[in-house]
Design an enzyme around this catalytic site. Structure first.
Site, PDB file in Angstrom:
ATOM      1  N   LEU A  69       0.820  -1.215   0.000  1.00 34.74           N
ATOM      2  CA  LEU A  69       0.000   0.000   0.000  1.00 34.74           C
ATOM      3  C   LEU A  69       0.852   1.261   0.000  1.00 34.74           C
ATOM      4  O   LEU A  69       0.342   2.352  -0.249  1.00 34.74           O
ATOM      5  CB  LEU A  69      -0.943  -0.011   1.210  1.00 34.74           C
ATOM      6  N   HIS A  88      -2.284 -10.310 -12.999  1.00 32.07           N
ATOM      7  CA  HIS A  88      -2.810 -11.413 -13.808  1.00 32.07           C
ATOM      8  C   HIS A  88      -1.719 -12.245 -14.479  1.00 32.07           C
ATOM      9  O   HIS A  88      -1.895 -13.467 -14.602  1.00 32.07           O
ATOM     10  CB  HIS A  88      -3.835 -10.882 -14.810  1.00 32.07           C
ATOM     11  N   ASP A 143      -9.784  -9.132  -5.205  1.00 27.54           N
ATOM     12  CA  ASP A 143      -9.242  -9.353  -6.547  1.00 27.54           C
ATOM     13  C   ASP A 143      -8.207 -10.471  -6.507  1.00 27.54           C
ATOM     14  O   ASP A 143      -8.144 -11.230  -5.543  1.00 27.54           O
ATOM     15  CB  ASP A 143      -8.671  -8.037  -7.124  1.00 27.54           C
TER      16      ASP A 143
HETATM   17  O1  T3D Z   1      -3.323  -1.850  -7.870  1.00 30.59           O
HETATM   18  C1  T3D Z   1      -3.351  -2.735  -7.028  1.00 30.59           C
HETATM   19  O2  T3D Z   1      -2.293  -3.104  -6.477  1.00 30.59           O
HETATM   20  C2  T3D Z   1      -4.661  -3.359  -6.666  1.00 30.59           C
HETATM   21  C3  T3D Z   1      -4.489  -4.664  -5.990  1.00 30.59           C
HETATM   22  C4  T3D Z   1      -4.894  -4.856  -4.703  1.00 30.59           C
HETATM   23  C5  T3D Z   1      -4.664  -6.153  -4.050  1.00 30.59           C
HETATM   24  C6  T3D Z   1      -4.642  -6.096  -2.542  1.00 30.59           C
HETATM   25  O3  T3D Z   1      -4.018  -6.967  -1.994  1.00 30.59           O
HETATM   26  S1  T3D Z   1      -5.491  -4.876  -1.732  1.00 30.59           S
HETATM   27  C7  T3D Z   1      -5.216  -5.317   0.005  1.00 30.59           C
HETATM   28  C8  T3D Z   1      -3.888  -4.821   0.510  1.00 30.59           C
HETATM   29  N1  T3D Z   1      -3.581  -5.316   1.823  1.00 30.59           N
HETATM   30  C9  T3D Z   1      -4.119  -4.824   2.937  1.00 30.59           C
HETATM   31  O4  T3D Z   1      -4.963  -3.946   2.919  1.00 30.59           O
HETATM   32  C10 T3D Z   1      -3.601  -5.360   4.256  1.00 30.59           C
HETATM   33  C11 T3D Z   1      -2.956  -4.227   5.044  1.00 30.59           C
HETATM   34  N2  T3D Z   1      -2.333  -4.742   6.241  1.00 30.59           N
HETATM   35  C12 T3D Z   1      -3.023  -5.036   7.359  1.00 30.59           C
HETATM   36  O5  T3D Z   1      -4.228  -4.938   7.426  1.00 30.59           O
HETATM   37  C13 T3D Z   1      -2.234  -5.496   8.534  1.00 30.59           C
HETATM   38  O6  T3D Z   1      -0.890  -5.104   8.353  1.00 30.59           O
HETATM   39  C14 T3D Z   1      -2.278  -7.029   8.706  1.00 30.59           C
HETATM   40  C15 T3D Z   1      -3.658  -7.441   9.237  1.00 30.59           C
HETATM   41  C16 T3D Z   1      -1.969  -7.754   7.401  1.00 30.59           C
HETATM   42  C17 T3D Z   1      -1.221  -7.468   9.756  1.00 30.59           C
HETATM   43  O7  T3D Z   1      -1.393  -6.708  10.926  1.00 30.59           O
HETATM   44  P1  T3D Z   1      -0.262  -6.761  12.059  1.00 30.59           P
HETATM   45  O8  T3D Z   1      -0.772  -5.946  13.205  1.00 30.59           O
HETATM   46  O9  T3D Z   1       0.109  -8.167  12.319  1.00 30.59           O
HETATM   47  O10 T3D Z   1       1.040  -6.072  11.400  1.00 30.59           O
HETATM   48  P2  T3D Z   1       1.267  -4.514  11.089  1.00 30.59           P
HETATM   49  O11 T3D Z   1       1.942  -3.868  12.222  1.00 30.59           O
HETATM   50  O12 T3D Z   1       0.023  -3.896  10.596  1.00 30.59           O
HETATM   51  O13 T3D Z   1       2.278  -4.626   9.841  1.00 30.59           O
HETATM   52  C18 T3D Z   1       3.673  -4.832  10.015  1.00 30.59           C
HETATM   53  C19 T3D Z   1       4.379  -3.907   9.067  1.00 30.59           C
HETATM   54  O14 T3D Z   1       4.020  -4.275   7.729  1.00 30.59           O
HETATM   55  C20 T3D Z   1       3.953  -2.462   9.241  1.00 30.59           C
HETATM   56  O15 T3D Z   1       5.060  -1.656   8.914  1.00 30.59           O
HETATM   57  P3  T3D Z   1       5.871  -0.860  10.053  1.00 30.59           P
HETATM   58  O16 T3D Z   1       4.871  -0.038  10.788  1.00 30.59           O
HETATM   59  O17 T3D Z   1       6.458  -1.941  10.935  1.00 30.59           O
HETATM   60  O18 T3D Z   1       6.892  -0.083   9.314  1.00 30.59           O
HETATM   61  C21 T3D Z   1       2.887  -2.299   8.188  1.00 30.59           C
HETATM   62  O19 T3D Z   1       2.723  -0.966   7.772  1.00 30.59           O
HETATM   63  C22 T3D Z   1       3.457  -3.141   7.067  1.00 30.59           C
HETATM   64  N3  T3D Z   1       2.416  -3.611   6.144  1.00 30.59           N
HETATM   65  C23 T3D Z   1       1.462  -4.516   6.412  1.00 30.59           C
HETATM   66  N4  T3D Z   1       0.712  -4.708   5.320  1.00 30.59           N
HETATM   67  C24 T3D Z   1       1.203  -3.898   4.381  1.00 30.59           C
HETATM   68  C25 T3D Z   1       2.286  -3.203   4.888  1.00 30.59           C
HETATM   69  N5  T3D Z   1       2.984  -2.319   4.156  1.00 30.59           N
HETATM   70  C26 T3D Z   1       2.567  -2.120   2.892  1.00 30.59           C
HETATM   71  N6  T3D Z   1       1.538  -2.754   2.335  1.00 30.59           N
HETATM   72  C27 T3D Z   1       0.831  -3.645   3.036  1.00 30.59           C
HETATM   73  N7  T3D Z   1      -0.192  -4.313   2.457  1.00 30.59           N
END
Ligand code: T3D
Length: 261
Positions: A69, A88, A143
């Protein structure tokens, strides 16, 4: 062998292992990771590839948190184009592999990361793994194949609820719902997944690919079409050296030594 940075790639004794390797960001899919994953899958899809099974997992405490993200997730981005151009191709390459695929879900599998996890032929999860249709939480629709695969695994009601509520689903619940094949203790996950994937790598590769093909076709065929498809695929499997070896080994009361041909 190309050098990869955002994935790890190994191929030993017919078993390919791809590990997503951005552990500090729970293996979120940035452009480089998607490109490297595609490249590795293309290598496995070459006719001369020595791989007879693929295991996919993640480094660190996550399997894959979906799209990165922090990389271009703004309203200026055409996400439809991003999907067709960068997701894809690897999803199609994965679907077109002619070897069985196991995913070892070692932690959170969110968004497109969950789509990848559940697209494997056999999904194994660690007890602490979490499955999350994260898309709705950021205002997106599921997706990367989720809307195709998930309802077929757990039914429309549960799939729709997971997608609309965007709530975490535990590994035990995923097992109860039929989303994963098995759940194992965290410290046993890789050992169990590797043993399973190695068994597949030592198996009758043509027949295993036939099972992949028939399972994919059963999602769209009617009964008569599926009977016809079984006859076609069985004709091929029945002509392999592995089939002769399997039957001979049975008669001789010894383990079969399949060669993948
Ligand atoms: O154009 C396109 O690309 C469209 C396609 C879209 C496809 C998709 O996959 S959309 C969905 C994207 N994913 C999400 O929305 C999930 C986002 N993440 C979360 O909700 C949570 O991180 C989790 C539930 C997966 C895990 O939570 P938790 O508490 O165990 O870990 P955290 O502290 O949130 O994450 C750890 C680190 O990873 C943190 O970074 P930091 O603060 O230690 O520097 C967090 O920001 C980073 N991180 C987690 N998920 C993502 C991410 N960084 C970038 N992108 C992520 N998806």
């Amino acid at each position: 062998m190309p050098t990869f940075e955002t994935i790890k790639f190994e191929l030993t004794d017919g078993l390919a292992v791809i590990s997503f390797n951005r552990p500090e960001l729970l293996n979120a899919l940035n452009s480089q990771l998607k490109a490297e994953f595609l490249k590795a899958l293309r290598m496995l899809n070459q006719p001369h590839s020595a791989a007879r099974a693929l295991l996919i997992t993640g480094e660190g405490r996550g399997f894959c948190a979906g799209a990165d993200l922090a990389e271009g997730a703004t309203d200026a981005v055409d996400m439809g184009a991003s999907l067709t151009d960068t997701y894809h191709p690897f999803l199609t390459e994965l679907a077109n592999l002619n070897i069985p695929v196991v995913s070892a879900v070692n932690g959170v599998a969110a968004g497109a990361g969950m789509s990848i996890a559940i697209s494997a032929d056999i999904v194994l999860a660690s007890r602490s793994a979490i499955f999350l249709q994260a898309f709705v939480n950021i205002g997106l629709v599921p997706d990367a194949g989720s809307t195709f695969i998930l309802p077929r695994l757990i039914g429309l009601n549960r799939a729709r609820a997971m997608m609309m509520l965007g709530e975490k689903v535990t590994a035990d619940k995923a097992l109860e719902w039929g989303m994963v094949y098995d759940v194992v203790d965290d410290d046993k996950l890789m050992e169990t997944a590797k043993a399973m994937a190695q068994k597949l790598a030592n198996g009758p590769t043509v027949a295993l690919n036939g099972i992949r093909t028939l399972m994919a076709q059963s999602l769209k065929n009617d009964y008569q079409q599926q009977l016809a498809a079984e006859a076609v695929v069985q004709r091929g499997a029945g002509r392999t050296a592995d089939c002769i070896e399997g039957v001979t080994a049975f008669i001789q009361k010894r383990p079969a030594n399949f060669k993948g041909i």
